[in-house]
Design a protein around this motif. Structure first.
Motif, short mmCIF file in Angstrom:
data_model
loop_
_atom_site.label_atom_id
_atom_site.label_comp_id
_atom_site.label_asym_id
_atom_site.label_seq_id
_atom_site.Cartn_x
_atom_site.Cartn_y
_atom_site.Cartn_z
N ARG A 91 55.77 -60.75 -13.75
CA ARG A 91 56.19 -61.18 -12.70
C ARG A 91 55.59 -62.46 -12.44
O ARG A 91 55.83 -63.61 -12.06
N ARG A 183 59.05 -67.13 6.78
CA ARG A 183 58.51 -65.93 5.42
C ARG A 183 59.58 -66.86 4.59
O ARG A 183 58.77 -67.94 3.51
N LYS A 193 54.82 -64.81 -6.46
CA LYS A 193 53.42 -65.26 -5.34
C LYS A 193 53.38 -66.79 -5.62
O LYS A 193 52.53 -66.89 -6.67
N TYR A 198 52.63 -68.30 1.52
CA TYR A 198 50.94 -67.86 2.44
C TYR A 198 50.86 -69.39 3.78
O TYR A 198 50.55 -68.83 5.02
N GLU A 229 59.04 -58.12 4.80
CA GLU A 229 57.89 -57.58 4.14
C GLU A 229 56.51 -57.42 5.11
O GLU A 229 56.77 -58.51 6.76
N ALA A 232 50.90 -59.58 3.40
CA ALA A 232 50.87 -59.45 1.50
C ALA A 232 51.26 -58.36 1.12
O ALA A 232 50.27 -57.29 0.22
N MET A 233 52.77 -57.69 2.12
CA MET A 233 52.36 -56.04 1.29
C MET A 233 54.09 -56.03 1.57
O MET A 233 54.11 -56.36 2.75
N ASN A 234 54.66 -54.59 0.86
CA ASN A 234 55.67 -54.38 0.94
C ASN A 234 55.89 -53.33 2.02
O ASN A 234 55.14 -53.01 2.23
N GLY A 255 57.10 -56.26 -5.13
CA GLY A 255 55.49 -55.57 -5.40
C GLY A 255 55.30 -54.57 -6.56
O GLY A 255 56.40 -53.68 -6.50
N VAL A 256 53.94 -54.70 -7.45
CA VAL A 256 53.96 -53.12 -8.19
C VAL A 256 53.94 -52.17 -7.75
O VAL A 256 54.28 -51.15 -7.84
N THR A 257 52.96 -52.13 -5.94
CA THR A 257 52.72 -50.88 -5.70
C THR A 257 53.95 -50.25 -5.14
O THR A 257 54.60 -49.03 -5.25
N ARG A 258 54.81 -50.80 -4.94
CA ARG A 258 56.24 -51.03 -3.59
C ARG A 258 57.08 -50.18 -5.56
O ARG A 258 57.68 -49.18 -4.84
N GLY A 298 50.50 -52.69 -1.57
CA GLY A 298 50.25 -53.63 -1.82
C GLY A 298 48.77 -53.07 -2.55
O GLY A 298 48.41 -53.04 -2.97
N THR A 299 47.89 -54.04 -3.42
CA THR A 299 47.32 -53.64 -4.49
C THR A 299 45.98 -53.86 -3.77
O THR A 299 45.19 -52.29 -3.98
#
Ligand SMILES: *Cc1c(COP(=O)(O)O)cnc(C)c1O
Length: 354
Positions: A91, A183, A193, A198, A229, A232-234, A255-258, A298-299
């Protein structure tokens, strides 16, 4: 890549008790420089400290920069794990391409992260739920006030011990749907990113906080209709027996978490849909009782259940404002893998060997 080391003579006191997020930094940092003749060079680990830059450095004026965010976890038996670091590095280079920042060799980036974490491994906290946050970033450093890509850059990595996000258990948050500001737009930098995303989001976030909300839910930039989103989260919605999340179409951060949640749920036989989802559909599902859960990923928080939405004054309570079954299960499973407590069936963890 050869990384030189200059270790500090004055190690800092490590934090005890609860230490929140992003305020404390470890003893060392990684830096390497880029210029056109040498490419990325002079990789070094040095004592953490201020850096000196020309006030004309392009990053200050036109925002040419990028960042990443990931964590190192210490397992009960003392091993150090990263979670899918290759995804963050991939990413990073996708962001770099969008921002005209030079490509970083993925092996060099991983080596830099690993060596820095090893040097400061005593800083990885071990209380339940705590970890070491890793913040790689790149800034444009040409001292020049014209608008074009810089010819020189610094790639820096800093580390920050991160407290447990949920000291008192997983607490659902209240979220305000933003219907004035946006956004990201198609063709913009929503998938990258970058600090600029932001910076543009602060006003919405600030308004939401003043009204007592934790975060903003962003709608698409064209019709103000489809969900992008949260801060800072999906985001994910459980509607009936299906888990729905907005599709990656360039607006939202991949997102990696997503990605991990989607893979995990599909592997366990859940119905998962990556598609456009409108705010009307969410409210309609709320009215009909089909909306079972909503959560962010999110992380930092891993899974953040959402208990209430406010869309220009129309309030929608989700699951009675309580954490849902799928949210709790995903939190337990994913953090279990990250901390080496559960079987890593997807081969997501990457051990940093001593
Ligand atoms: C970093 C980030 C996320 C979450 O990504 P993870 O890789 O899961 O940490 C989501 N949205 C935005 C805008 C982000 O910057």
């Amino acid at each position: 890549m050869n990384i030189t080391r200059t270790l500090t003579n004055s190690p800092k006191q490590k934090p005890e008790g609860t230490f929140g997020f992003g305020k404390i930094f470890t003893d060392h940092m990684f830096i390497m420089d880029y210029d056109v003749e040498n490419g990325w060079h002079d990789a070094r680990i040095v004592p953490y400290g201020n850096i000196s830059l020309s006030p004309a450095s392009m990053v200050f004026h036109y925002g040419q920069e990028m960042f990443e965010g990931m964590k190192a976890y210490k397992t009960a038996d003392g091993r150090i794990l990263l979670f899918r670091p290759e995804k963050n590095i991939e990413r990073m280079n996708n962001t770099n391409a969008r921002m005209c920042i030079p490509y970083v060799d993925p092996n060099d980036a991983l080596q830099a992260i690993e060596e820095l974490v090893k040097v400061d491994s005593d800083w990885i906290p071990t209380q339940p739920g705590t970890s070491l946050y890793i913040r790689p970033f790149i800034i444009a450093t040409d001292p020049f006030l014209g608008v074009h890509p810089s010819h020189t850059y610094k790639f820096i990595i800093i580390l920050s011990p991160s407290g447990s996000y949920y000291a008192g258990g997983l607490a659902p948050v209240k979220i305000c749907v933003e219907d004035e500001y946006v956004r990201a737009v198609k063709g913009g930098t929503g998938f990258a990113k970058v600090g600029g995303n932001y910076a543009a989001s602060l006003i919405g976030q600030d308004n939401a906080e003043k009204k007592g909300y934790a975060q903003v839910l962003w709608l698409d930039g064209i019709e103000h209709k489809y969900i992008d989103e949260v801060g800072a989260m999906n985001v994910f919605f459980v509607i009936g027996d299906t888990v729905v999340t907005p599709k990656l179409e360039g607006n939202i951060l991949p997102g990696v978490t997503r990605d991990s949640v989607v893979i995990y749920l599909k592997a366990k036989g859940y119905k998962v849909e990556e598609r456009r989802i409108s705010i009307d559909e969410v409210y309609e599902a709320g009215r009909s009782g089909e909306l079972k859960e909503m959560f962010g990923t999110g992380t930092a928080a891993v899974i953040s259940p959402v208990g209430l939405l406010d869309w220009h004054g129309k309030k929608l309570e989700i699951n009675g404002g309580k954490i849902g079954k799928i949210s709790q299960m995903l939190y337990d499973e994913i953090t279990g893998i990250q901390f080496g407590k559960k079987k890593d069936e997807f081969e997501w963890t990457h051990e940093i060997k001593k």
